[in-house]
Design a protein around this motif. Structure first.
Motif, PDB file in Angstrom:
ATOM      1  N   ARG A  71       0.837  -1.199   0.000  1.00  0.00           N
ATOM      2  CA  ARG A  71       0.000   0.000   0.000  1.00  0.00           C
ATOM      3  C   ARG A  71       0.876   1.255   0.000  1.00  0.00           C
ATOM      4  N   GLY A  72       0.493   2.214  -0.801  1.00  0.00           N
ATOM      5  CA  GLY A  72       1.209   3.482  -0.863  1.00  0.00           C
ATOM      6  C   GLY A  72       2.283   3.546  -1.928  1.00  0.00           C
ATOM      7  N   VAL A  73       2.611   2.406  -2.545  1.00  0.00           N
ATOM      8  CA  VAL A  73       3.622   2.396  -3.604  1.00  0.00           C
ATOM      9  C   VAL A  73       2.918   2.565  -4.949  1.00  0.00           C
ATOM     10  N   TYR A  74       3.319   3.590  -5.682  1.00  0.00           N
ATOM     11  CA  TYR A  74       2.693   3.877  -6.972  1.00  0.00           C
ATOM     12  C   TYR A  74       3.069   2.815  -7.990  1.00  0.00           C
ATOM     13  N   ARG A  75       2.061   2.287  -8.691  1.00  0.00           N
ATOM     14  CA  ARG A  75       2.271   1.297  -9.744  1.00  0.00           C
ATOM     15  C   ARG A  75       1.908   1.930 -11.090  1.00  0.00           C
ATOM     16  N   PRO A  76       2.908   2.316 -11.898  1.00  0.00           N
ATOM     17  CA  PRO A  76       2.620   2.995 -13.175  1.00  0.00           C
ATOM     18  C   PRO A  76       1.859   2.126 -14.165  1.00  0.00           C
ATOM     19  N   PHE A  77       1.919   0.791 -13.995  1.00  0.00           N
ATOM     20  CA  PHE A  77       1.194  -0.105 -14.894  1.00  0.00           C
ATOM     21  C   PHE A  77      -0.113  -0.588 -14.274  1.00  0.00           C
ATOM     22  N   GLY A  78      -0.533   0.028 -13.182  1.00  0.00           N
ATOM     23  CA  GLY A  78      -1.749  -0.405 -12.508  1.00  0.00           C
ATOM     24  C   GLY A  78      -1.579  -1.799 -11.933  1.00  0.00           C
ATOM     25  N   ASP A  79      -2.564  -2.663 -12.147  1.00  0.00           N
ATOM     26  CA  ASP A  79      -2.468  -4.010 -11.591  1.00  0.00           C
ATOM     27  C   ASP A  79      -1.726  -4.982 -12.513  1.00  0.00           C
ATOM     28  N   ALA A  80      -1.227  -4.484 -13.635  1.00  0.00           N
ATOM     29  CA  ALA A  80      -0.406  -5.324 -14.514  1.00  0.00           C
ATOM     30  C   ALA A  80       0.995  -5.453 -13.931  1.00  0.00           C
ATOM     31  N   ALA A  81       1.604  -6.604 -14.130  1.00  0.00           N
ATOM     32  CA  ALA A  81       2.962  -6.845 -13.647  1.00  0.00           C
ATOM     33  C   ALA A  81       3.819  -7.360 -14.799  1.00  0.00           C
ATOM     34  N   VAL A  82       5.011  -6.803 -14.951  1.00  0.00           N
ATOM     35  CA  VAL A  82       5.922  -7.288 -15.983  1.00  0.00           C
ATOM     36  C   VAL A  82       6.428  -8.670 -15.587  1.00  0.00           C
ATOM     37  N   GLY A  83       6.937  -9.400 -16.559  1.00  0.00           N
ATOM     38  CA  GLY A  83       7.361 -10.772 -16.314  1.00  0.00           C
ATOM     39  C   GLY A  83       8.771 -10.927 -15.799  1.00  0.00           C
ATOM     40  N   GLY A  84       9.520  -9.827 -15.715  1.00  0.00           N
ATOM     41  CA  GLY A  84      10.891  -9.918 -15.239  1.00  0.00           C
ATOM     42  C   GLY A  84      11.625  -8.618 -15.469  1.00  0.00           C
ATOM     43  N   ILE A  85      12.913  -8.619 -15.123  1.00  0.00           N
ATOM     44  CA  ILE A  85      13.745  -7.417 -15.189  1.00  0.00           C
ATOM     45  C   ILE A  85      14.974  -7.682 -16.055  1.00  0.00           C
ATOM     46  N   ASP A  86      15.272  -6.728 -16.931  1.00  0.00           N
ATOM     47  CA  ASP A  86      16.475  -6.781 -17.759  1.00  0.00           C
ATOM     48  C   ASP A  86      17.471  -5.739 -17.267  1.00  0.00           C
ATOM     49  N   PHE A  87      18.708  -6.169 -17.028  1.00  0.00           N
ATOM     50  CA  PHE A  87      19.779  -5.277 -16.561  1.00  0.00           C
ATOM     51  C   PHE A  87      20.498  -4.695 -17.783  1.00  0.00           C
ATOM     52  N   TYR A  88      20.235  -3.409 -18.072  1.00  0.00           N
ATOM     53  CA  TYR A  88      20.873  -2.711 -19.195  1.00  0.00           C
ATOM     54  C   TYR A  88      21.749  -1.626 -18.567  1.00  0.00           C
ATOM     55  N   ILE A  89      22.895  -2.037 -18.069  1.00  0.00           N
ATOM     56  CA  ILE A  89      23.706  -1.172 -17.217  1.00  0.00           C
ATOM     57  C   ILE A  89      24.869  -0.580 -18.000  1.00  0.00           C
ATOM     58  N   ASP A  90      24.857   0.742 -18.147  1.00  0.00           N
ATOM     59  CA  ASP A  90      25.930   1.442 -18.842  1.00  0.00           C
ATOM     60  C   ASP A  90      26.725   2.363 -17.927  1.00  0.00           C
ATOM     61  N   ASN A  91      26.350   2.423 -16.678  1.00  0.00           N
ATOM     62  CA  ASN A  91      26.994   3.348 -15.752  1.00  0.00           C
ATOM     63  C   ASN A  91      27.455   2.588 -14.512  1.00  0.00           C
ATOM     64  N   GLY A  92      28.463   3.134 -13.853  1.00  0.00           N
ATOM     65  CA  GLY A  92      28.965   2.503 -12.640  1.00  0.00           C
ATOM     66  C   GLY A  92      30.177   1.637 -12.928  1.00  0.00           C
TER      67      GLY A  92
END
Length: 289
Positions: A123-144
């Motif tokens: 509760r209280g965390v904004y979900r930009p996709f509403g109740d939809a959930a993506v299937g995973g996370i891709d690490f596209y790291i160009d910094n650090g």
């Protein structure tokens, strides 16, 4: 991109190649291990169309959301998933204002990703996709740097059952994400053979590409490795008429037969939907992937 004019003798050669490619399009390179898996990055340009439109082309098996300023993304995610298309969210990017310098920052990012984009519902965390959930996370790291805590971020997400992929630069290893990849938690790696790196595959040049590809497949033998290519660097001119296979002869004859020898070859990743839509690149490459 302006159309290119070729001498008459080159036109004749290209027509001959086009005939061979079109007649054998479905077969692919003779000894290739084909998967027909094509991943595309979507969300960088308003003129590329909606996520739903990208999924409805039938060209892609995975779509990675790189930006989501367009409206209706949540409903489109559900639509794509209903078609059996995996939808991932990319983190990182080409900016210089992000890092993961501590264990606490890794925990905070994992918590936010879980509750804002994945299966969490705090509760209280904004979900930009509403109740939809993506299937995973891709690490596209160009910094650090190598000391950043992306390995900890990966472990925290994996504990919650989140599917992980990465899209590193083509030079192997990519020190920004190597510690994370060494965890063995990533199901696939989309190696970016495009951009300014010397190992980029631009306009048919295979110099350095196969050498680096072999390093990636050997370093992560239990992970599927995808050949990441840029539609804008394919040599296909904007507005090309008829078959574009003629412009991709080096990919067909020289590169794919080599990369598809790897047991952990997974498919092709295309950057990005906007340029792909303009050139029709994936319409041809999907039959060879």
């Amino acid at each position: 991109m302006a159309s290119r004019r070729c001498p008459r003798q080159v036109d004749v050669a290209l027509l001959a190649v086009a005939f061979v490619l079109v007649s054998g399009l479905a077969a692919g390179p003779a000894t290739a291990k084909q998967t027909n898996q094509v991943t595309v990055f979507w969300g960088r340009n308003k003129d590329e169309g909606s996520l739903r439109e990208a999924c409805d082309t039938g060209l892609y098996t995975t779509v990675i959301i790189s930006f989501y300023s367009l409206s209706g993304v949540g409903a489109d995610i559900k639509h794509c998933q209903s078609r059996g298309i995996l939808v991932l969210l990319s983190i990182g990017g080409g900016g210089h204002d992000y890092s993961l310098p501590s264990s606490q920052s890794a925990e905070d990012v994992a918590d936010n990703l879980w509750n804002a984009h994945l299966g969490g519902r705090r509760r209280g965390v904004y979900r930009p996709f509403g109740d939809a959930a993506v299937g995973g996370i891709d690490f596209y790291i160009d910094n650090g740097g190598a000391a950043d805590h992306y390995d900890e971020l990966a472990r925290r997400l994996a504990r919650k059952g989140v599917r992980l992929t990465a899209s590193p630069r083509c030079g192997c290893p990519d020190r920004r994400v190597d510690r994370a990849l060494q965890t063995g938690l990533f199901e696939r790696i989309h190696v970016r053979f495009y951009g300014d790196d010397k190992c980029s595959f631009k306009n048919g040049s295979t110099w350095g590409v196969v050498e680096e590809w072999n390093k990636w497949t050997a370093r992560y033998p239990k992970t599927e490795v995808y050949l990441g290519l840029a539609a804008a660097e394919s040599g296909v001119p904007d507005g090309a008429q008829g078959t574009i296979a003629v412009y991709l002869k080096y990919l067909y004859y020289l590169l794919l037969p080599e990369v598809q020898k790897a047991r952990n070859y997974g498919g092709v990743m295309v950057w990005d939907r906007y340029e792909d839509k303009k050139t029709g690149y994936s319409g041809v490459v999907k039959g060879w992937a």
